[in-house]
Write an enzyme that holds these catalytic residues in place. Structure first.
Site: not given
Length: 1004
Positions: A357, A489, A698, A702
């Site tokens: 990963d 922004k 994690d 997975d």
């Protein structure tokens, strides 16, 4: 049974397919119609009840679990233990046969042996069970993810329901801090963001809104998924998936339903048992027939058969292997690798492919400002605590303008009471990008809070996915200038299109095409580095239109959002961990292929892969070649590219053959934007190539891949409970470099187990051969069954275990992973060396001592042949020796026991040499040295134990061990020396002629 298996396979294949739904694509009216719901009132109670009856509750179905007693029985009766149980049962059988025939002399030996064997199996079985009790609590950890309550609309009323009572068509409300209670189609959202990291691997919170943005259900903005966390805003949605049919439910079903198969070491031990059993049965049956031909009674022949089979069983080896693996597991734990399953210790050593990963494993899982663009130049940001790496002029007007906007246009704040904590380690409220900017501003100015206090915020429009910007209005710190300051922004291209001027080298100048191109070049360069880029701009609002006390309206903006002044760019990245490039290089030199599998964007994934060395310098992808030659990608031959970046979209409908083609022909691969099902398909593809696959991860997403891999490695800090349950090993520091340490330890233990086994098996020959001569030549028995136990479970145990502490002979990380087909734990060459060479010398030593003592006491060697019947007869009390002396039955038996003791001591003496030569497989012992203090202790230990058993009063009653004359210790010494010289010569030839016949015949 077969039907059940077929059904299970079919279900799993369904789960492995990509999520295929259209709820995110269809008009919302059709959605209501399909689900029978009403936008104003939700479902009726009757509809809800009917739906629950049809679809079941909104919860995950627990899989069938293996009862603990079955797991215990597998440890007690599986593999090696079965061989020992067979030995124990045969001992009891021999005891029964002898008891019925009235032969009292060997009764207790077989009974003792049976009891000891059974005890050994039970003790090691219990030990293994406790060590490996990884009862798969995967579903329990999924349950922890299930939200407990939900706010739903039923019959026009807002009601709080248990999450499991929700059903298809329910309209629910979710707010910041809640877990999403089911798979939802978003109806309306206010600044709503979810943390999808455990599901998709994206570290940034994802904005959710009613707009359909992508065909892929996992990527579109108008779906929110069961058990993900709401981190900002509020949302209203309609339930489109519950329980096992949610995305999370599919992953849970996949993870718990996968068949993981045997570990490599379990296969090796099974192979070893076949060899040992084959040898034992062959010898047993051969000598059974010989005994029959020689005229023995059939009952005696059966007892001989059993005796030979039992003598072949290395009783102490099961305990030795278990202890060696446990010691390595402990050593790995001290290096931050926590092994849940003992056999996984070795699996990591035979790993040939690591699917890693990205987020948190290869990277730090901590967004950091990497670059800035102001005054027309790209500058590297300095993220050191003491600002020792600063590469820009902090007094420049361009920098001051950019950092002021960055400080003000942000909702991120440091959590309280952290003033003594280093800035980089402080906890922040706000998303990952905001936290990165806040830390950057604080590191460079040290006064974020002061800037905000001097420029008080008046009004704010938070970031949303439609606008792609955040804007706030502040009072001006310059009191002589009463104008309000607007700061903004957001996505660089969106910010640029709102600006008419740019602040450059202390001056505000008009935005020209040339400046736009400079901006675009900087944006492309930073984006190409895989960094997340944000643009910053500001504007001083004219005093005549916006006087002091003006009522700004954030909902309906009554202030300008165009014609602004562009200040610069900041780009962020989740930086690689410092130790990772070195670890990847080590993997490459060890012949291990490292593949990156991530849910992140391909450009980011490729940039990180290049920075850590997964894509090495100079290696190009198809896209790189096309760009260099200025031709379309379709014209490039994929085999010309050593590296490949594969988008998850390409894997959706890929055939196994096409995936195999990618895996086979590209040594360096990055899979980006992958789903949990695709991770699993990639692992299965690697396994089809014959690779032993380690997977790191994690997130919940997975867990199927972790479970399917030969060894699943979860993250201890950032890892979800689900991933930890599915894994075989947990990295306590979340660092990829720790895996490399684990690989090294795994390879070392495989080498050392070979050494332990060759050491243990060698003494089998001197244990079996006395029995064979006893049958063939009718001599008094040179070695008793109880004495064999004293060797296997006494003197040999500590030395065999001490070999687990032996250092590597050479750099084990410079060789390729072992081939599971050809490089076995126990092969014919090991058996040939242990049985046919060293074992024969040891047997010669034992017989030499036996004949010396017999001769010294009056029985010359040639007179012993054919003597057994009279020797073992209680009726004969006047047996004459070679010198005419008469021997009573008791005196003969005492002499026989003295011979057993001397034979036992001679085995200990030749095992000294065997232990020392077992330290190495190729190197000279002089090269290796005697630095293994545990082994040095083992040499002393086995000698002291032999002396203790021989000289302790009372041993003659319990074990029939008699004190030896001191000079009876010496006849075996020349043989011990011969073993050492013989093996050093063999290893010298091995080193001088690599690949020669000596290596082919004797290198194990």
């Amino acid at each position: 049974m077969a039907k059940g298996k077929q059904k299970k396979g079919k279900d799993l294949n369904e789960l492995k397919k990509e999520l295929d739904i259209d709820f995110h694509k269809i008009p919302i009216e059709e959605c209501y119609q399909r689900l029978g719901s009403n936008p104003e009132t939700g479902l009726t109670n009757a509809q809800a009840r009917s739906n629950i009856e049809r679809d079941g509750p909104n919860c995950l179905t627990p899989p069938k679990t293996t009862p603990e007693w079955i797991k215990f029985c597998k440890n007690l009766f599986g593999g090696f233990a079965l061989l020992l149980w067979t030995g124990a049962i045969l001992c009891f059988l021999a005891y029964g046969i002898e008891a019925s025939s009235g032969n009292e002399d060997m009764l207790k030996d077989n009974l003792y042996l049976g009891i000891v064997l059974a005890t050994v199996v039970i003790v090691t079985g219990i030990f293994s069970y406790y060590q490996e009790n990884k009862s798969s609590r995967i579903m329990d950890s999924f349950k922890n993810l299930v939200p407990q309550y939900a706010l739903a609309l039923r019959e026009g009323q807002r009601v709080t329901l248990k999450a499991e009572e929700l059903t298809m068509g329910d309209i629910v409300e979710v707010k910041f801090g809640d877990r999403v209670p089911a798979d939802l189609r978003v109806l309306e959202a206010r600044s709503f963001k979810v943390d999808n990291s455990s599901l998709t691997g994206e570290s940034e919170p994802q904005a959710r809104s009613p707009e359909f943005t992508n065909d892929n259900p996992l990527e579109t903005k108008n779906l929110a998924f069961f058990s993900t966390n709401a981190v900002e805003g509020t949302m209203r949605g309609i339930v489109i998936g519950i329980g096992d049919n949610t995305v999370m439910g599919r992953i849970a079903g996949l993870a718990s339903g996968l068949d993981t198969g045997e570990t490599p070491i379990a296969k090796e031990i099974a192979h070893f048992i076949h060899i040992i059993t084959g040898v034992a049965v062959f010898l047993g049956v051969t000598f059974f027939i010989i005994a029959f031909v020689l005229g023995y009674h059939w009952l005696d022949a059966v007892v001989f058969l059993i005796g030979i089979i039992v003598a072949n069983v290395p009783e102490g080896l099961l305990a030795t292997v278990t202890v060696c693996l446990t010691l390595t597991a402990k050593r790995m734990a001290s290096k931050n690798c926590l092994v849940k399953n003992l056999e996984a210790v070795e699996t990591l050593g035979s790993t040939s492919t690591i699917c890693s990963d990205k987020t948190g494993t290869l990277t730090q899982n901590r967004m950091t400002v990497a670059h800035m663009w102001f005054d027309g130049t790209i500058t590297e940001a300095d993220t050191t605590e003491d600002q020792s790496g600063a590469q820009f002029d902090k007094s420049s007007a361009g920098w001051k303008a950019l950092v002021k906007i960055a400080a003000l246009c942000s909702r991120a704040e440091f959590k309280p009471n952290q003033s003594t904590t280093p800035i980089l380690k402080r906890e922040v409220t706000g998303d990952a990008s905001e936290a990165a900017i806040l830390k950057c501003v604080e590191l460079t100015t040290g006064e974020t809070e002061a800037i905000r206090k001097r420029n008080k915020k008046i009004c704010e429009i938070p970031f949303n996915s439609a606008n792609k910007f955040q804007v706030s209005i502040h009072e001006n710190e310059d009191k002589s200038d009463g104008r309000y300051l607007l700061v903004m922004k957001g996505a660089p291209e969106r910010i640029l299109e709102r600006c008419s001027t740019i602040f450059m080298n202390g001056k505000e100048i008009d935005m020209t095409e040339e400046l736009k191109e400079a901006f675009n070049n900087a944006y492309m360069e930073l984006g190409g580095l895989g960094e997340r880029v944000l643009g910053f701009c500001d504007y001083l609002l004219p005093l005549d239109k916006y006087p002091h006390g003006f009522a700004f309206n954030a909902d309906d903006a009554n202030f300008p959002l165009t014609g602004l002044r562009f200040a610069g760019l900041m780009s962020m990245i989740d930086p690689p961990r410092a130790a990772v490039p070195d670890a990847v290089a080590k993997c490459r030199s060890a012949g291990i292929k490292v593949i990156m599998v991530t849910g992140d964007h391909p450009i980011t994934a490729k940039a990180i892969a290049k920075s850590v060395g997964i894509i090495s310098e100079g290696n190009e992808t198809v896209e790189d070649i096309a760009a260099r030659l200025n031709i379309p990608v379709s014209e490039v031959n994929p085999r010309d590219a050593k590296a490949a970046v594969v988008h998850g979209g390409e894997l959706r409908d890929i055939t196994p053959d096409a995936l195999d083609e990618i895996l086979r022909h590209h040594p360096e691969i990055v899979f980006a934007r992958t789903s949990p099902q695709q991770k699993l398909i990639i692992v299965e593809g690697c396994q089809r190539q014959g690779a032993i696959v380690a997977v790191t991860g994690d997130g919940v997403n997975d867990s199927p891949a972790l479970k399917k891999a030969d060894i699943g490695v979860a993250m201890g800090i950032a890892g979800s409970d689900v991933s930890k349950q599915a894994a075989d090993m947990i990295l306590l520091d979340d660092n990829f470099a720790s895996i490399v340490t684990g690989v090294e330890e795994g390879r070392l233990i495989f080498d050392n187990l070979k050494k332990s086994i060759v050491y243990t098996l060698t003494s089998n020959i001197p244990e079996i051969s006395p029995f064979l001569l006893f049958i063939l030549f009718d001599i008094p028995l040179p070695l008793g069954t109880v004495t064999i136990l004293c060797i296997d479970l006494g003197t040999d145990m500590v030395p065999a275990i001490s070999l687990a502490y032996e250092e590597a002979e050479s750099d084990i990380m410079k060789r390729r992973p072992r081939n599971p087909v050809t490089d076995k734990l126990v092969n014919e060459r090991l058996i040939s060396l242990a049985y046919g060479q060293i074992g024969m010398i040891q047997a010669s030593a034992g017989f030499f001592v036996y004949f010396v003592i017999m001769a010294e006491c009056g029985f010359l060697p040639w007179d012993l042949f054919g003597l057994r019947k009279h020797w073992d007869s209680r009726a004969v009390n006047d047996l004459t020796d070679s010198y005419g002396q008469e021997w009573t039955y008791d005196a003969r038996k005492q002499l026989e026991s003295s011979c057993h003791t001397a034979y036992f001591v001679s085995i200990v003496i030749v095992q000294w040499a065997d232990l020392i030569i077992s330290k190495t497989r190729r190197n000279s012992v002089f090269q290796q040295g005697m630095r293994n203090n545990i082994l040095n202790f083992a040499l002393v230990f086995e000698t002291c134990l032999a002396a203790f058993l021989s000289y302790t009063p009372g041993m003659d009653k319990g074990l029939r061990m008699y004190p030896l004359k001191i000079n009876w210790w010496f006849p075996a010494l020349p043989f011990s020396f011969l073993i050492f010289v013989y093996d050093e010569a063999r290893k010298f030839i091995l080193r001088r002629n690599p690949g020669g016949w000596v290596e082919q015949e004797t290198y194990y």
